[in-house]
Design an enzyme around this catalytic site. Sequence first.
Site, PDB file in Angstrom:
ATOM      1  N   CYS A 113      73.608  34.886   9.604  1.00 19.85           N
ATOM      2  CA  CYS A 113      73.343  35.225  11.306  1.00 19.85           C
ATOM      3  C   CYS A 113      73.327  34.156  11.871  1.00 19.85           C
ATOM      4  O   CYS A 113      73.713  32.711  12.785  1.00 19.85           O
ATOM      5  CB  CYS A 113      73.101  35.949  12.055  1.00 19.85           C
ATOM      6  SG  CYS A 113      73.675  37.517  10.985  1.00 19.85           S
ATOM      7  N   ASP A 117      81.600  38.550  11.628  1.00 15.95           N
ATOM      8  CA  ASP A 117      81.069  38.324  13.124  1.00 15.95           C
ATOM      9  C   ASP A 117      81.388  36.307  13.298  1.00 15.95           C
ATOM     10  O   ASP A 117      82.392  36.231  12.960  1.00 15.95           O
ATOM     11  CB  ASP A 117      79.278  37.470  12.810  1.00 15.95           C
ATOM     12  CG  ASP A 117      79.347  37.430  11.204  1.00 15.95           C
ATOM     13  OD1 ASP A 117      77.857  37.543  11.082  1.00 15.95           O
ATOM     14  OD2 ASP A 117      80.119  37.268  10.231  1.00 15.95           O
ATOM     15  N   CYS A 164      84.929  38.230   8.208  1.00 17.36           N
ATOM     16  CA  CYS A 164      83.746  38.043   8.115  1.00 17.36           C
ATOM     17  C   CYS A 164      82.888  39.292   8.634  1.00 17.36           C
ATOM     18  O   CYS A 164      81.384  39.499   8.290  1.00 17.36           O
ATOM     19  CB  CYS A 164      82.709  36.977   7.628  1.00 17.36           C
ATOM     20  SG  CYS A 164      84.025  35.583   7.257  1.00 17.36           S
TER      21      CYS A 164
END
Lengths: 131, 377, 411
Positions: A106, A39, A37
């Site tokens: 994030c 991250d 993905c």
Amino acid sequence: MAYSDKVIDHYENPRNVGTFEKGDQDVGTGLVGAPACGDVMKLQIKVSAEGVIEDAKFKTFGCGSAIASSSLVTEWVKGKTLEEAAAIKNTEIAQHLALPPVKIHCSVLAEDAIKAAVADYRKKKNSEAAE
Amino acid sequence: MRPSVYLDCNATMPVRPQVAVAVAEALAHPGNPSSVHRFGRLARRRTEDARERVAALVGAHPANVVFTSGGTEANNLAVRGCGRRRVLVSAVEHDSILGAHAAPEIIPVDADGVVDLEALAALLGDEGDDTLVSVMLANNETGVIQPVAAVAELTRSRGALLHCDAVQAAGKISVDLAALGADMLSLSAHKLGGAQGAGALVLADEALELVPLLRGGGQEKYRRAGTENVPGIVGFGVAAAIAADELGRTAGLSVWRDRLERRAREIAPASTIFGAARARLPNTSCLTLPGVASDVQVMSLDLAGVAVSAGSACSSGKVAPSHVLRAMGATAEQAGSAIRVSLGWGSEEGDVDRFLDAWAALARRTGRAGSAAASAA
Amino acid sequence: MSAETKKKLERPIYLDYQATTPTDPRVVQAMLPYFTEKFGNPHSRNHFYGWEAEEAVEKGREQVAALIGADPKEVIFTSGATESNNLAIKGVAYFNKARKDHVVTVATEHKCVLDSCRHLEQEGFRVTYLPVKANGLVDLDQLREAVTDKTAVVSVMAVNNEIGVIQPLAEIGAICREKGAFFHTDAAQAAGKIPLDVNAMNIDLMSISGHKLYGPKGIGALYVRRRPRVRLTALINGGGQERGMRSGTLPTPLCVGIGEACAIAAEEMGAEAERLRGLRDRLLDGVTGRLAEVYVNGDMEHRIPGNLNISFAYVEGEGLMMGIKDLAVSSGSACTSASLEPSYVLRALGVDVELAHTSLRLGLGRFTTVEEIDYAVDHIVEAVTRLREMSPLWEMVQEGIDIKSIEWAGH
């Protein structure tokens, strides 16, 4: 995409990069995300006998916003109890770093990382108590 | 040699010096607006600044400006992209509207080239849900201005969409999208002092769905793919801003235009001046020299150092007489002897005299001058 | 470092030549008079301003044609390669709809080719998307099999925009000719970079972009073969310019610009390619000499010299770009790099999605210098090293953990 000053600051001067000994009983480790993905965050907390987070460290594979989010939460969780740390919301992170909509994930990941680290620590404690 | 008098501004308006400087400057910068690095972001910012200026010229929201390669593409995008099956267009529309649909239905015009609103109402009927009406704001050949707001009342009451080709009008007269009531508006940079190669389709409502003609990257909010012509768009923005500032001065061109027409009538009393009694662009005159073919006039004016045209630039190479003038009921003889004189920001009063002198001389040579002309010239 | 290079460094170093190229100053010079005194409409047939503009447009057309071995009559101007690709694929498909309903293309084509094909599918056409081999090249046997007597057009790009690989055009052209299908190639990244000859390669349609070969943005060209004649349905109608295939006033300065750009490219292509090859090798050697686990995507032999696409394992590409902000590079093609999906081109090569996330595209070009390359190498090495120190994946690998053995939660 223009990054906010805070993201740039955390990216260029990341706080608390590093690793604790994973096996230590006072360390909780959260590893979230996936390489596929784009991250992966590893967040570690060191917890006092009183249940207060004394120190935190991270390593992150990801974009600037992911690095900044994890760097930020290492600062935030320090001095907090496990409950307080686990109550940190991704929206607070996103707001603080002025993340654009495409980067909200994030902050979600950073929140997940805290929860995972806390859960890992508690699991260790529980198994310790059970022994 | 390049003629010194350019009176063909409806074919292409000379580029404003400030535009040339801005375009040249933009050409020196690399940068694809889709790139995320600094070069790209700078190109994006320039594009967005220009979008605001173009939007301001017509009172639109910048987000609703879709940049295209020009007016022709904008017109095609409007007609083909709006998703309406039935298309009604005025008889005097530009070829890029007439050609954009396989079988457009034609709204007739009166002798001055103004759309017949009753005929339009009848054509529309009660149900316009599947209909697009396209009526230009000002005609490229005659400068005649259409009652677009009245057309909009009709289309809105029937649920039809209205597109307005404002390519010739924008920058020459005040254009306000909301006041016009159109759903879509076409613009072209090079008709208002910008560079060739840029245009826009402006939407009144962001929610209007457009099927893109060009597919690919997500540029222009998926309405028009392709790397943006950044220098052209920057120039378009500068040209739009200047044109907006100078609308008052442009309106003043009608004084010279009207003098030109008065003297033309003295030179050739039988001359027809199309649409003279109606609201027109201040810079445009479409007039005949009876008995002298358009081409002959244009050529001999060119030799005398004056550039004008016989109808629109796209069709001036064709032999067929103007579909605009024929739709207005002009005879083949009238249409075949008409020329278009169009002034611009760089025109000077002496240009009108140069034209009149050359035209009068031609009239005399061909024996077409009226008695008044003999003494006046 | 020279004063000139230092001055240049006040701006980032431009290493994104596949996204767009700077307009060559010589091209700008050629264009400028057409913004000022020579401003006529090239379609004004009755006065000097028009003739002057028309002459300039036709010279531009000849220069474009000369670059690809075509007749000027076979070149039409468009607003860019996106329009050329849309027109070539949809235009040929629509025109031949009654007899043929099939299109063949490749999974790694530019987005505007793929989107045009998807649109055709929605309208009832069949489209075959050929896979590519691990080096990014099409398998000619697969291509031969895919083309049938129902195939209207085969669209295969000459050079890929992300990985720079050159497809075997002459071989594809021969197959298409033999099978009676038209061969279209998107040569936006190829024209001016590698020799192209529409006749030797049996190319029937070719898309060219101005701003990818040091010409201006807003202009492109489509080569349309006259013998045997390729016919297509226009996408933009109106004044009937460009022999009815593309209406609209031709933008004279832009036509002059793309023409001049083609003329310069034709002249300098060979020497430039050699110079770029040297710089490219210097960049690659510099990086691989100092960093482990660096992988080049795409074939190195069949490749334009101005492109590198490199995966820096265990360092995410966007994060890396932020660390080398003095270098203007891209993590994928310009059109898609705003999205978070890893490049579909790299995925089509079979590059692991994990590795695809760690890729950068480095584009070198006419104005790239040795000093810039050396600076870039230092910067990339520094940033990758720093980010690997920060990367949990790099840490695991150093500890001998197999990352693939971990069950990632995903999200």
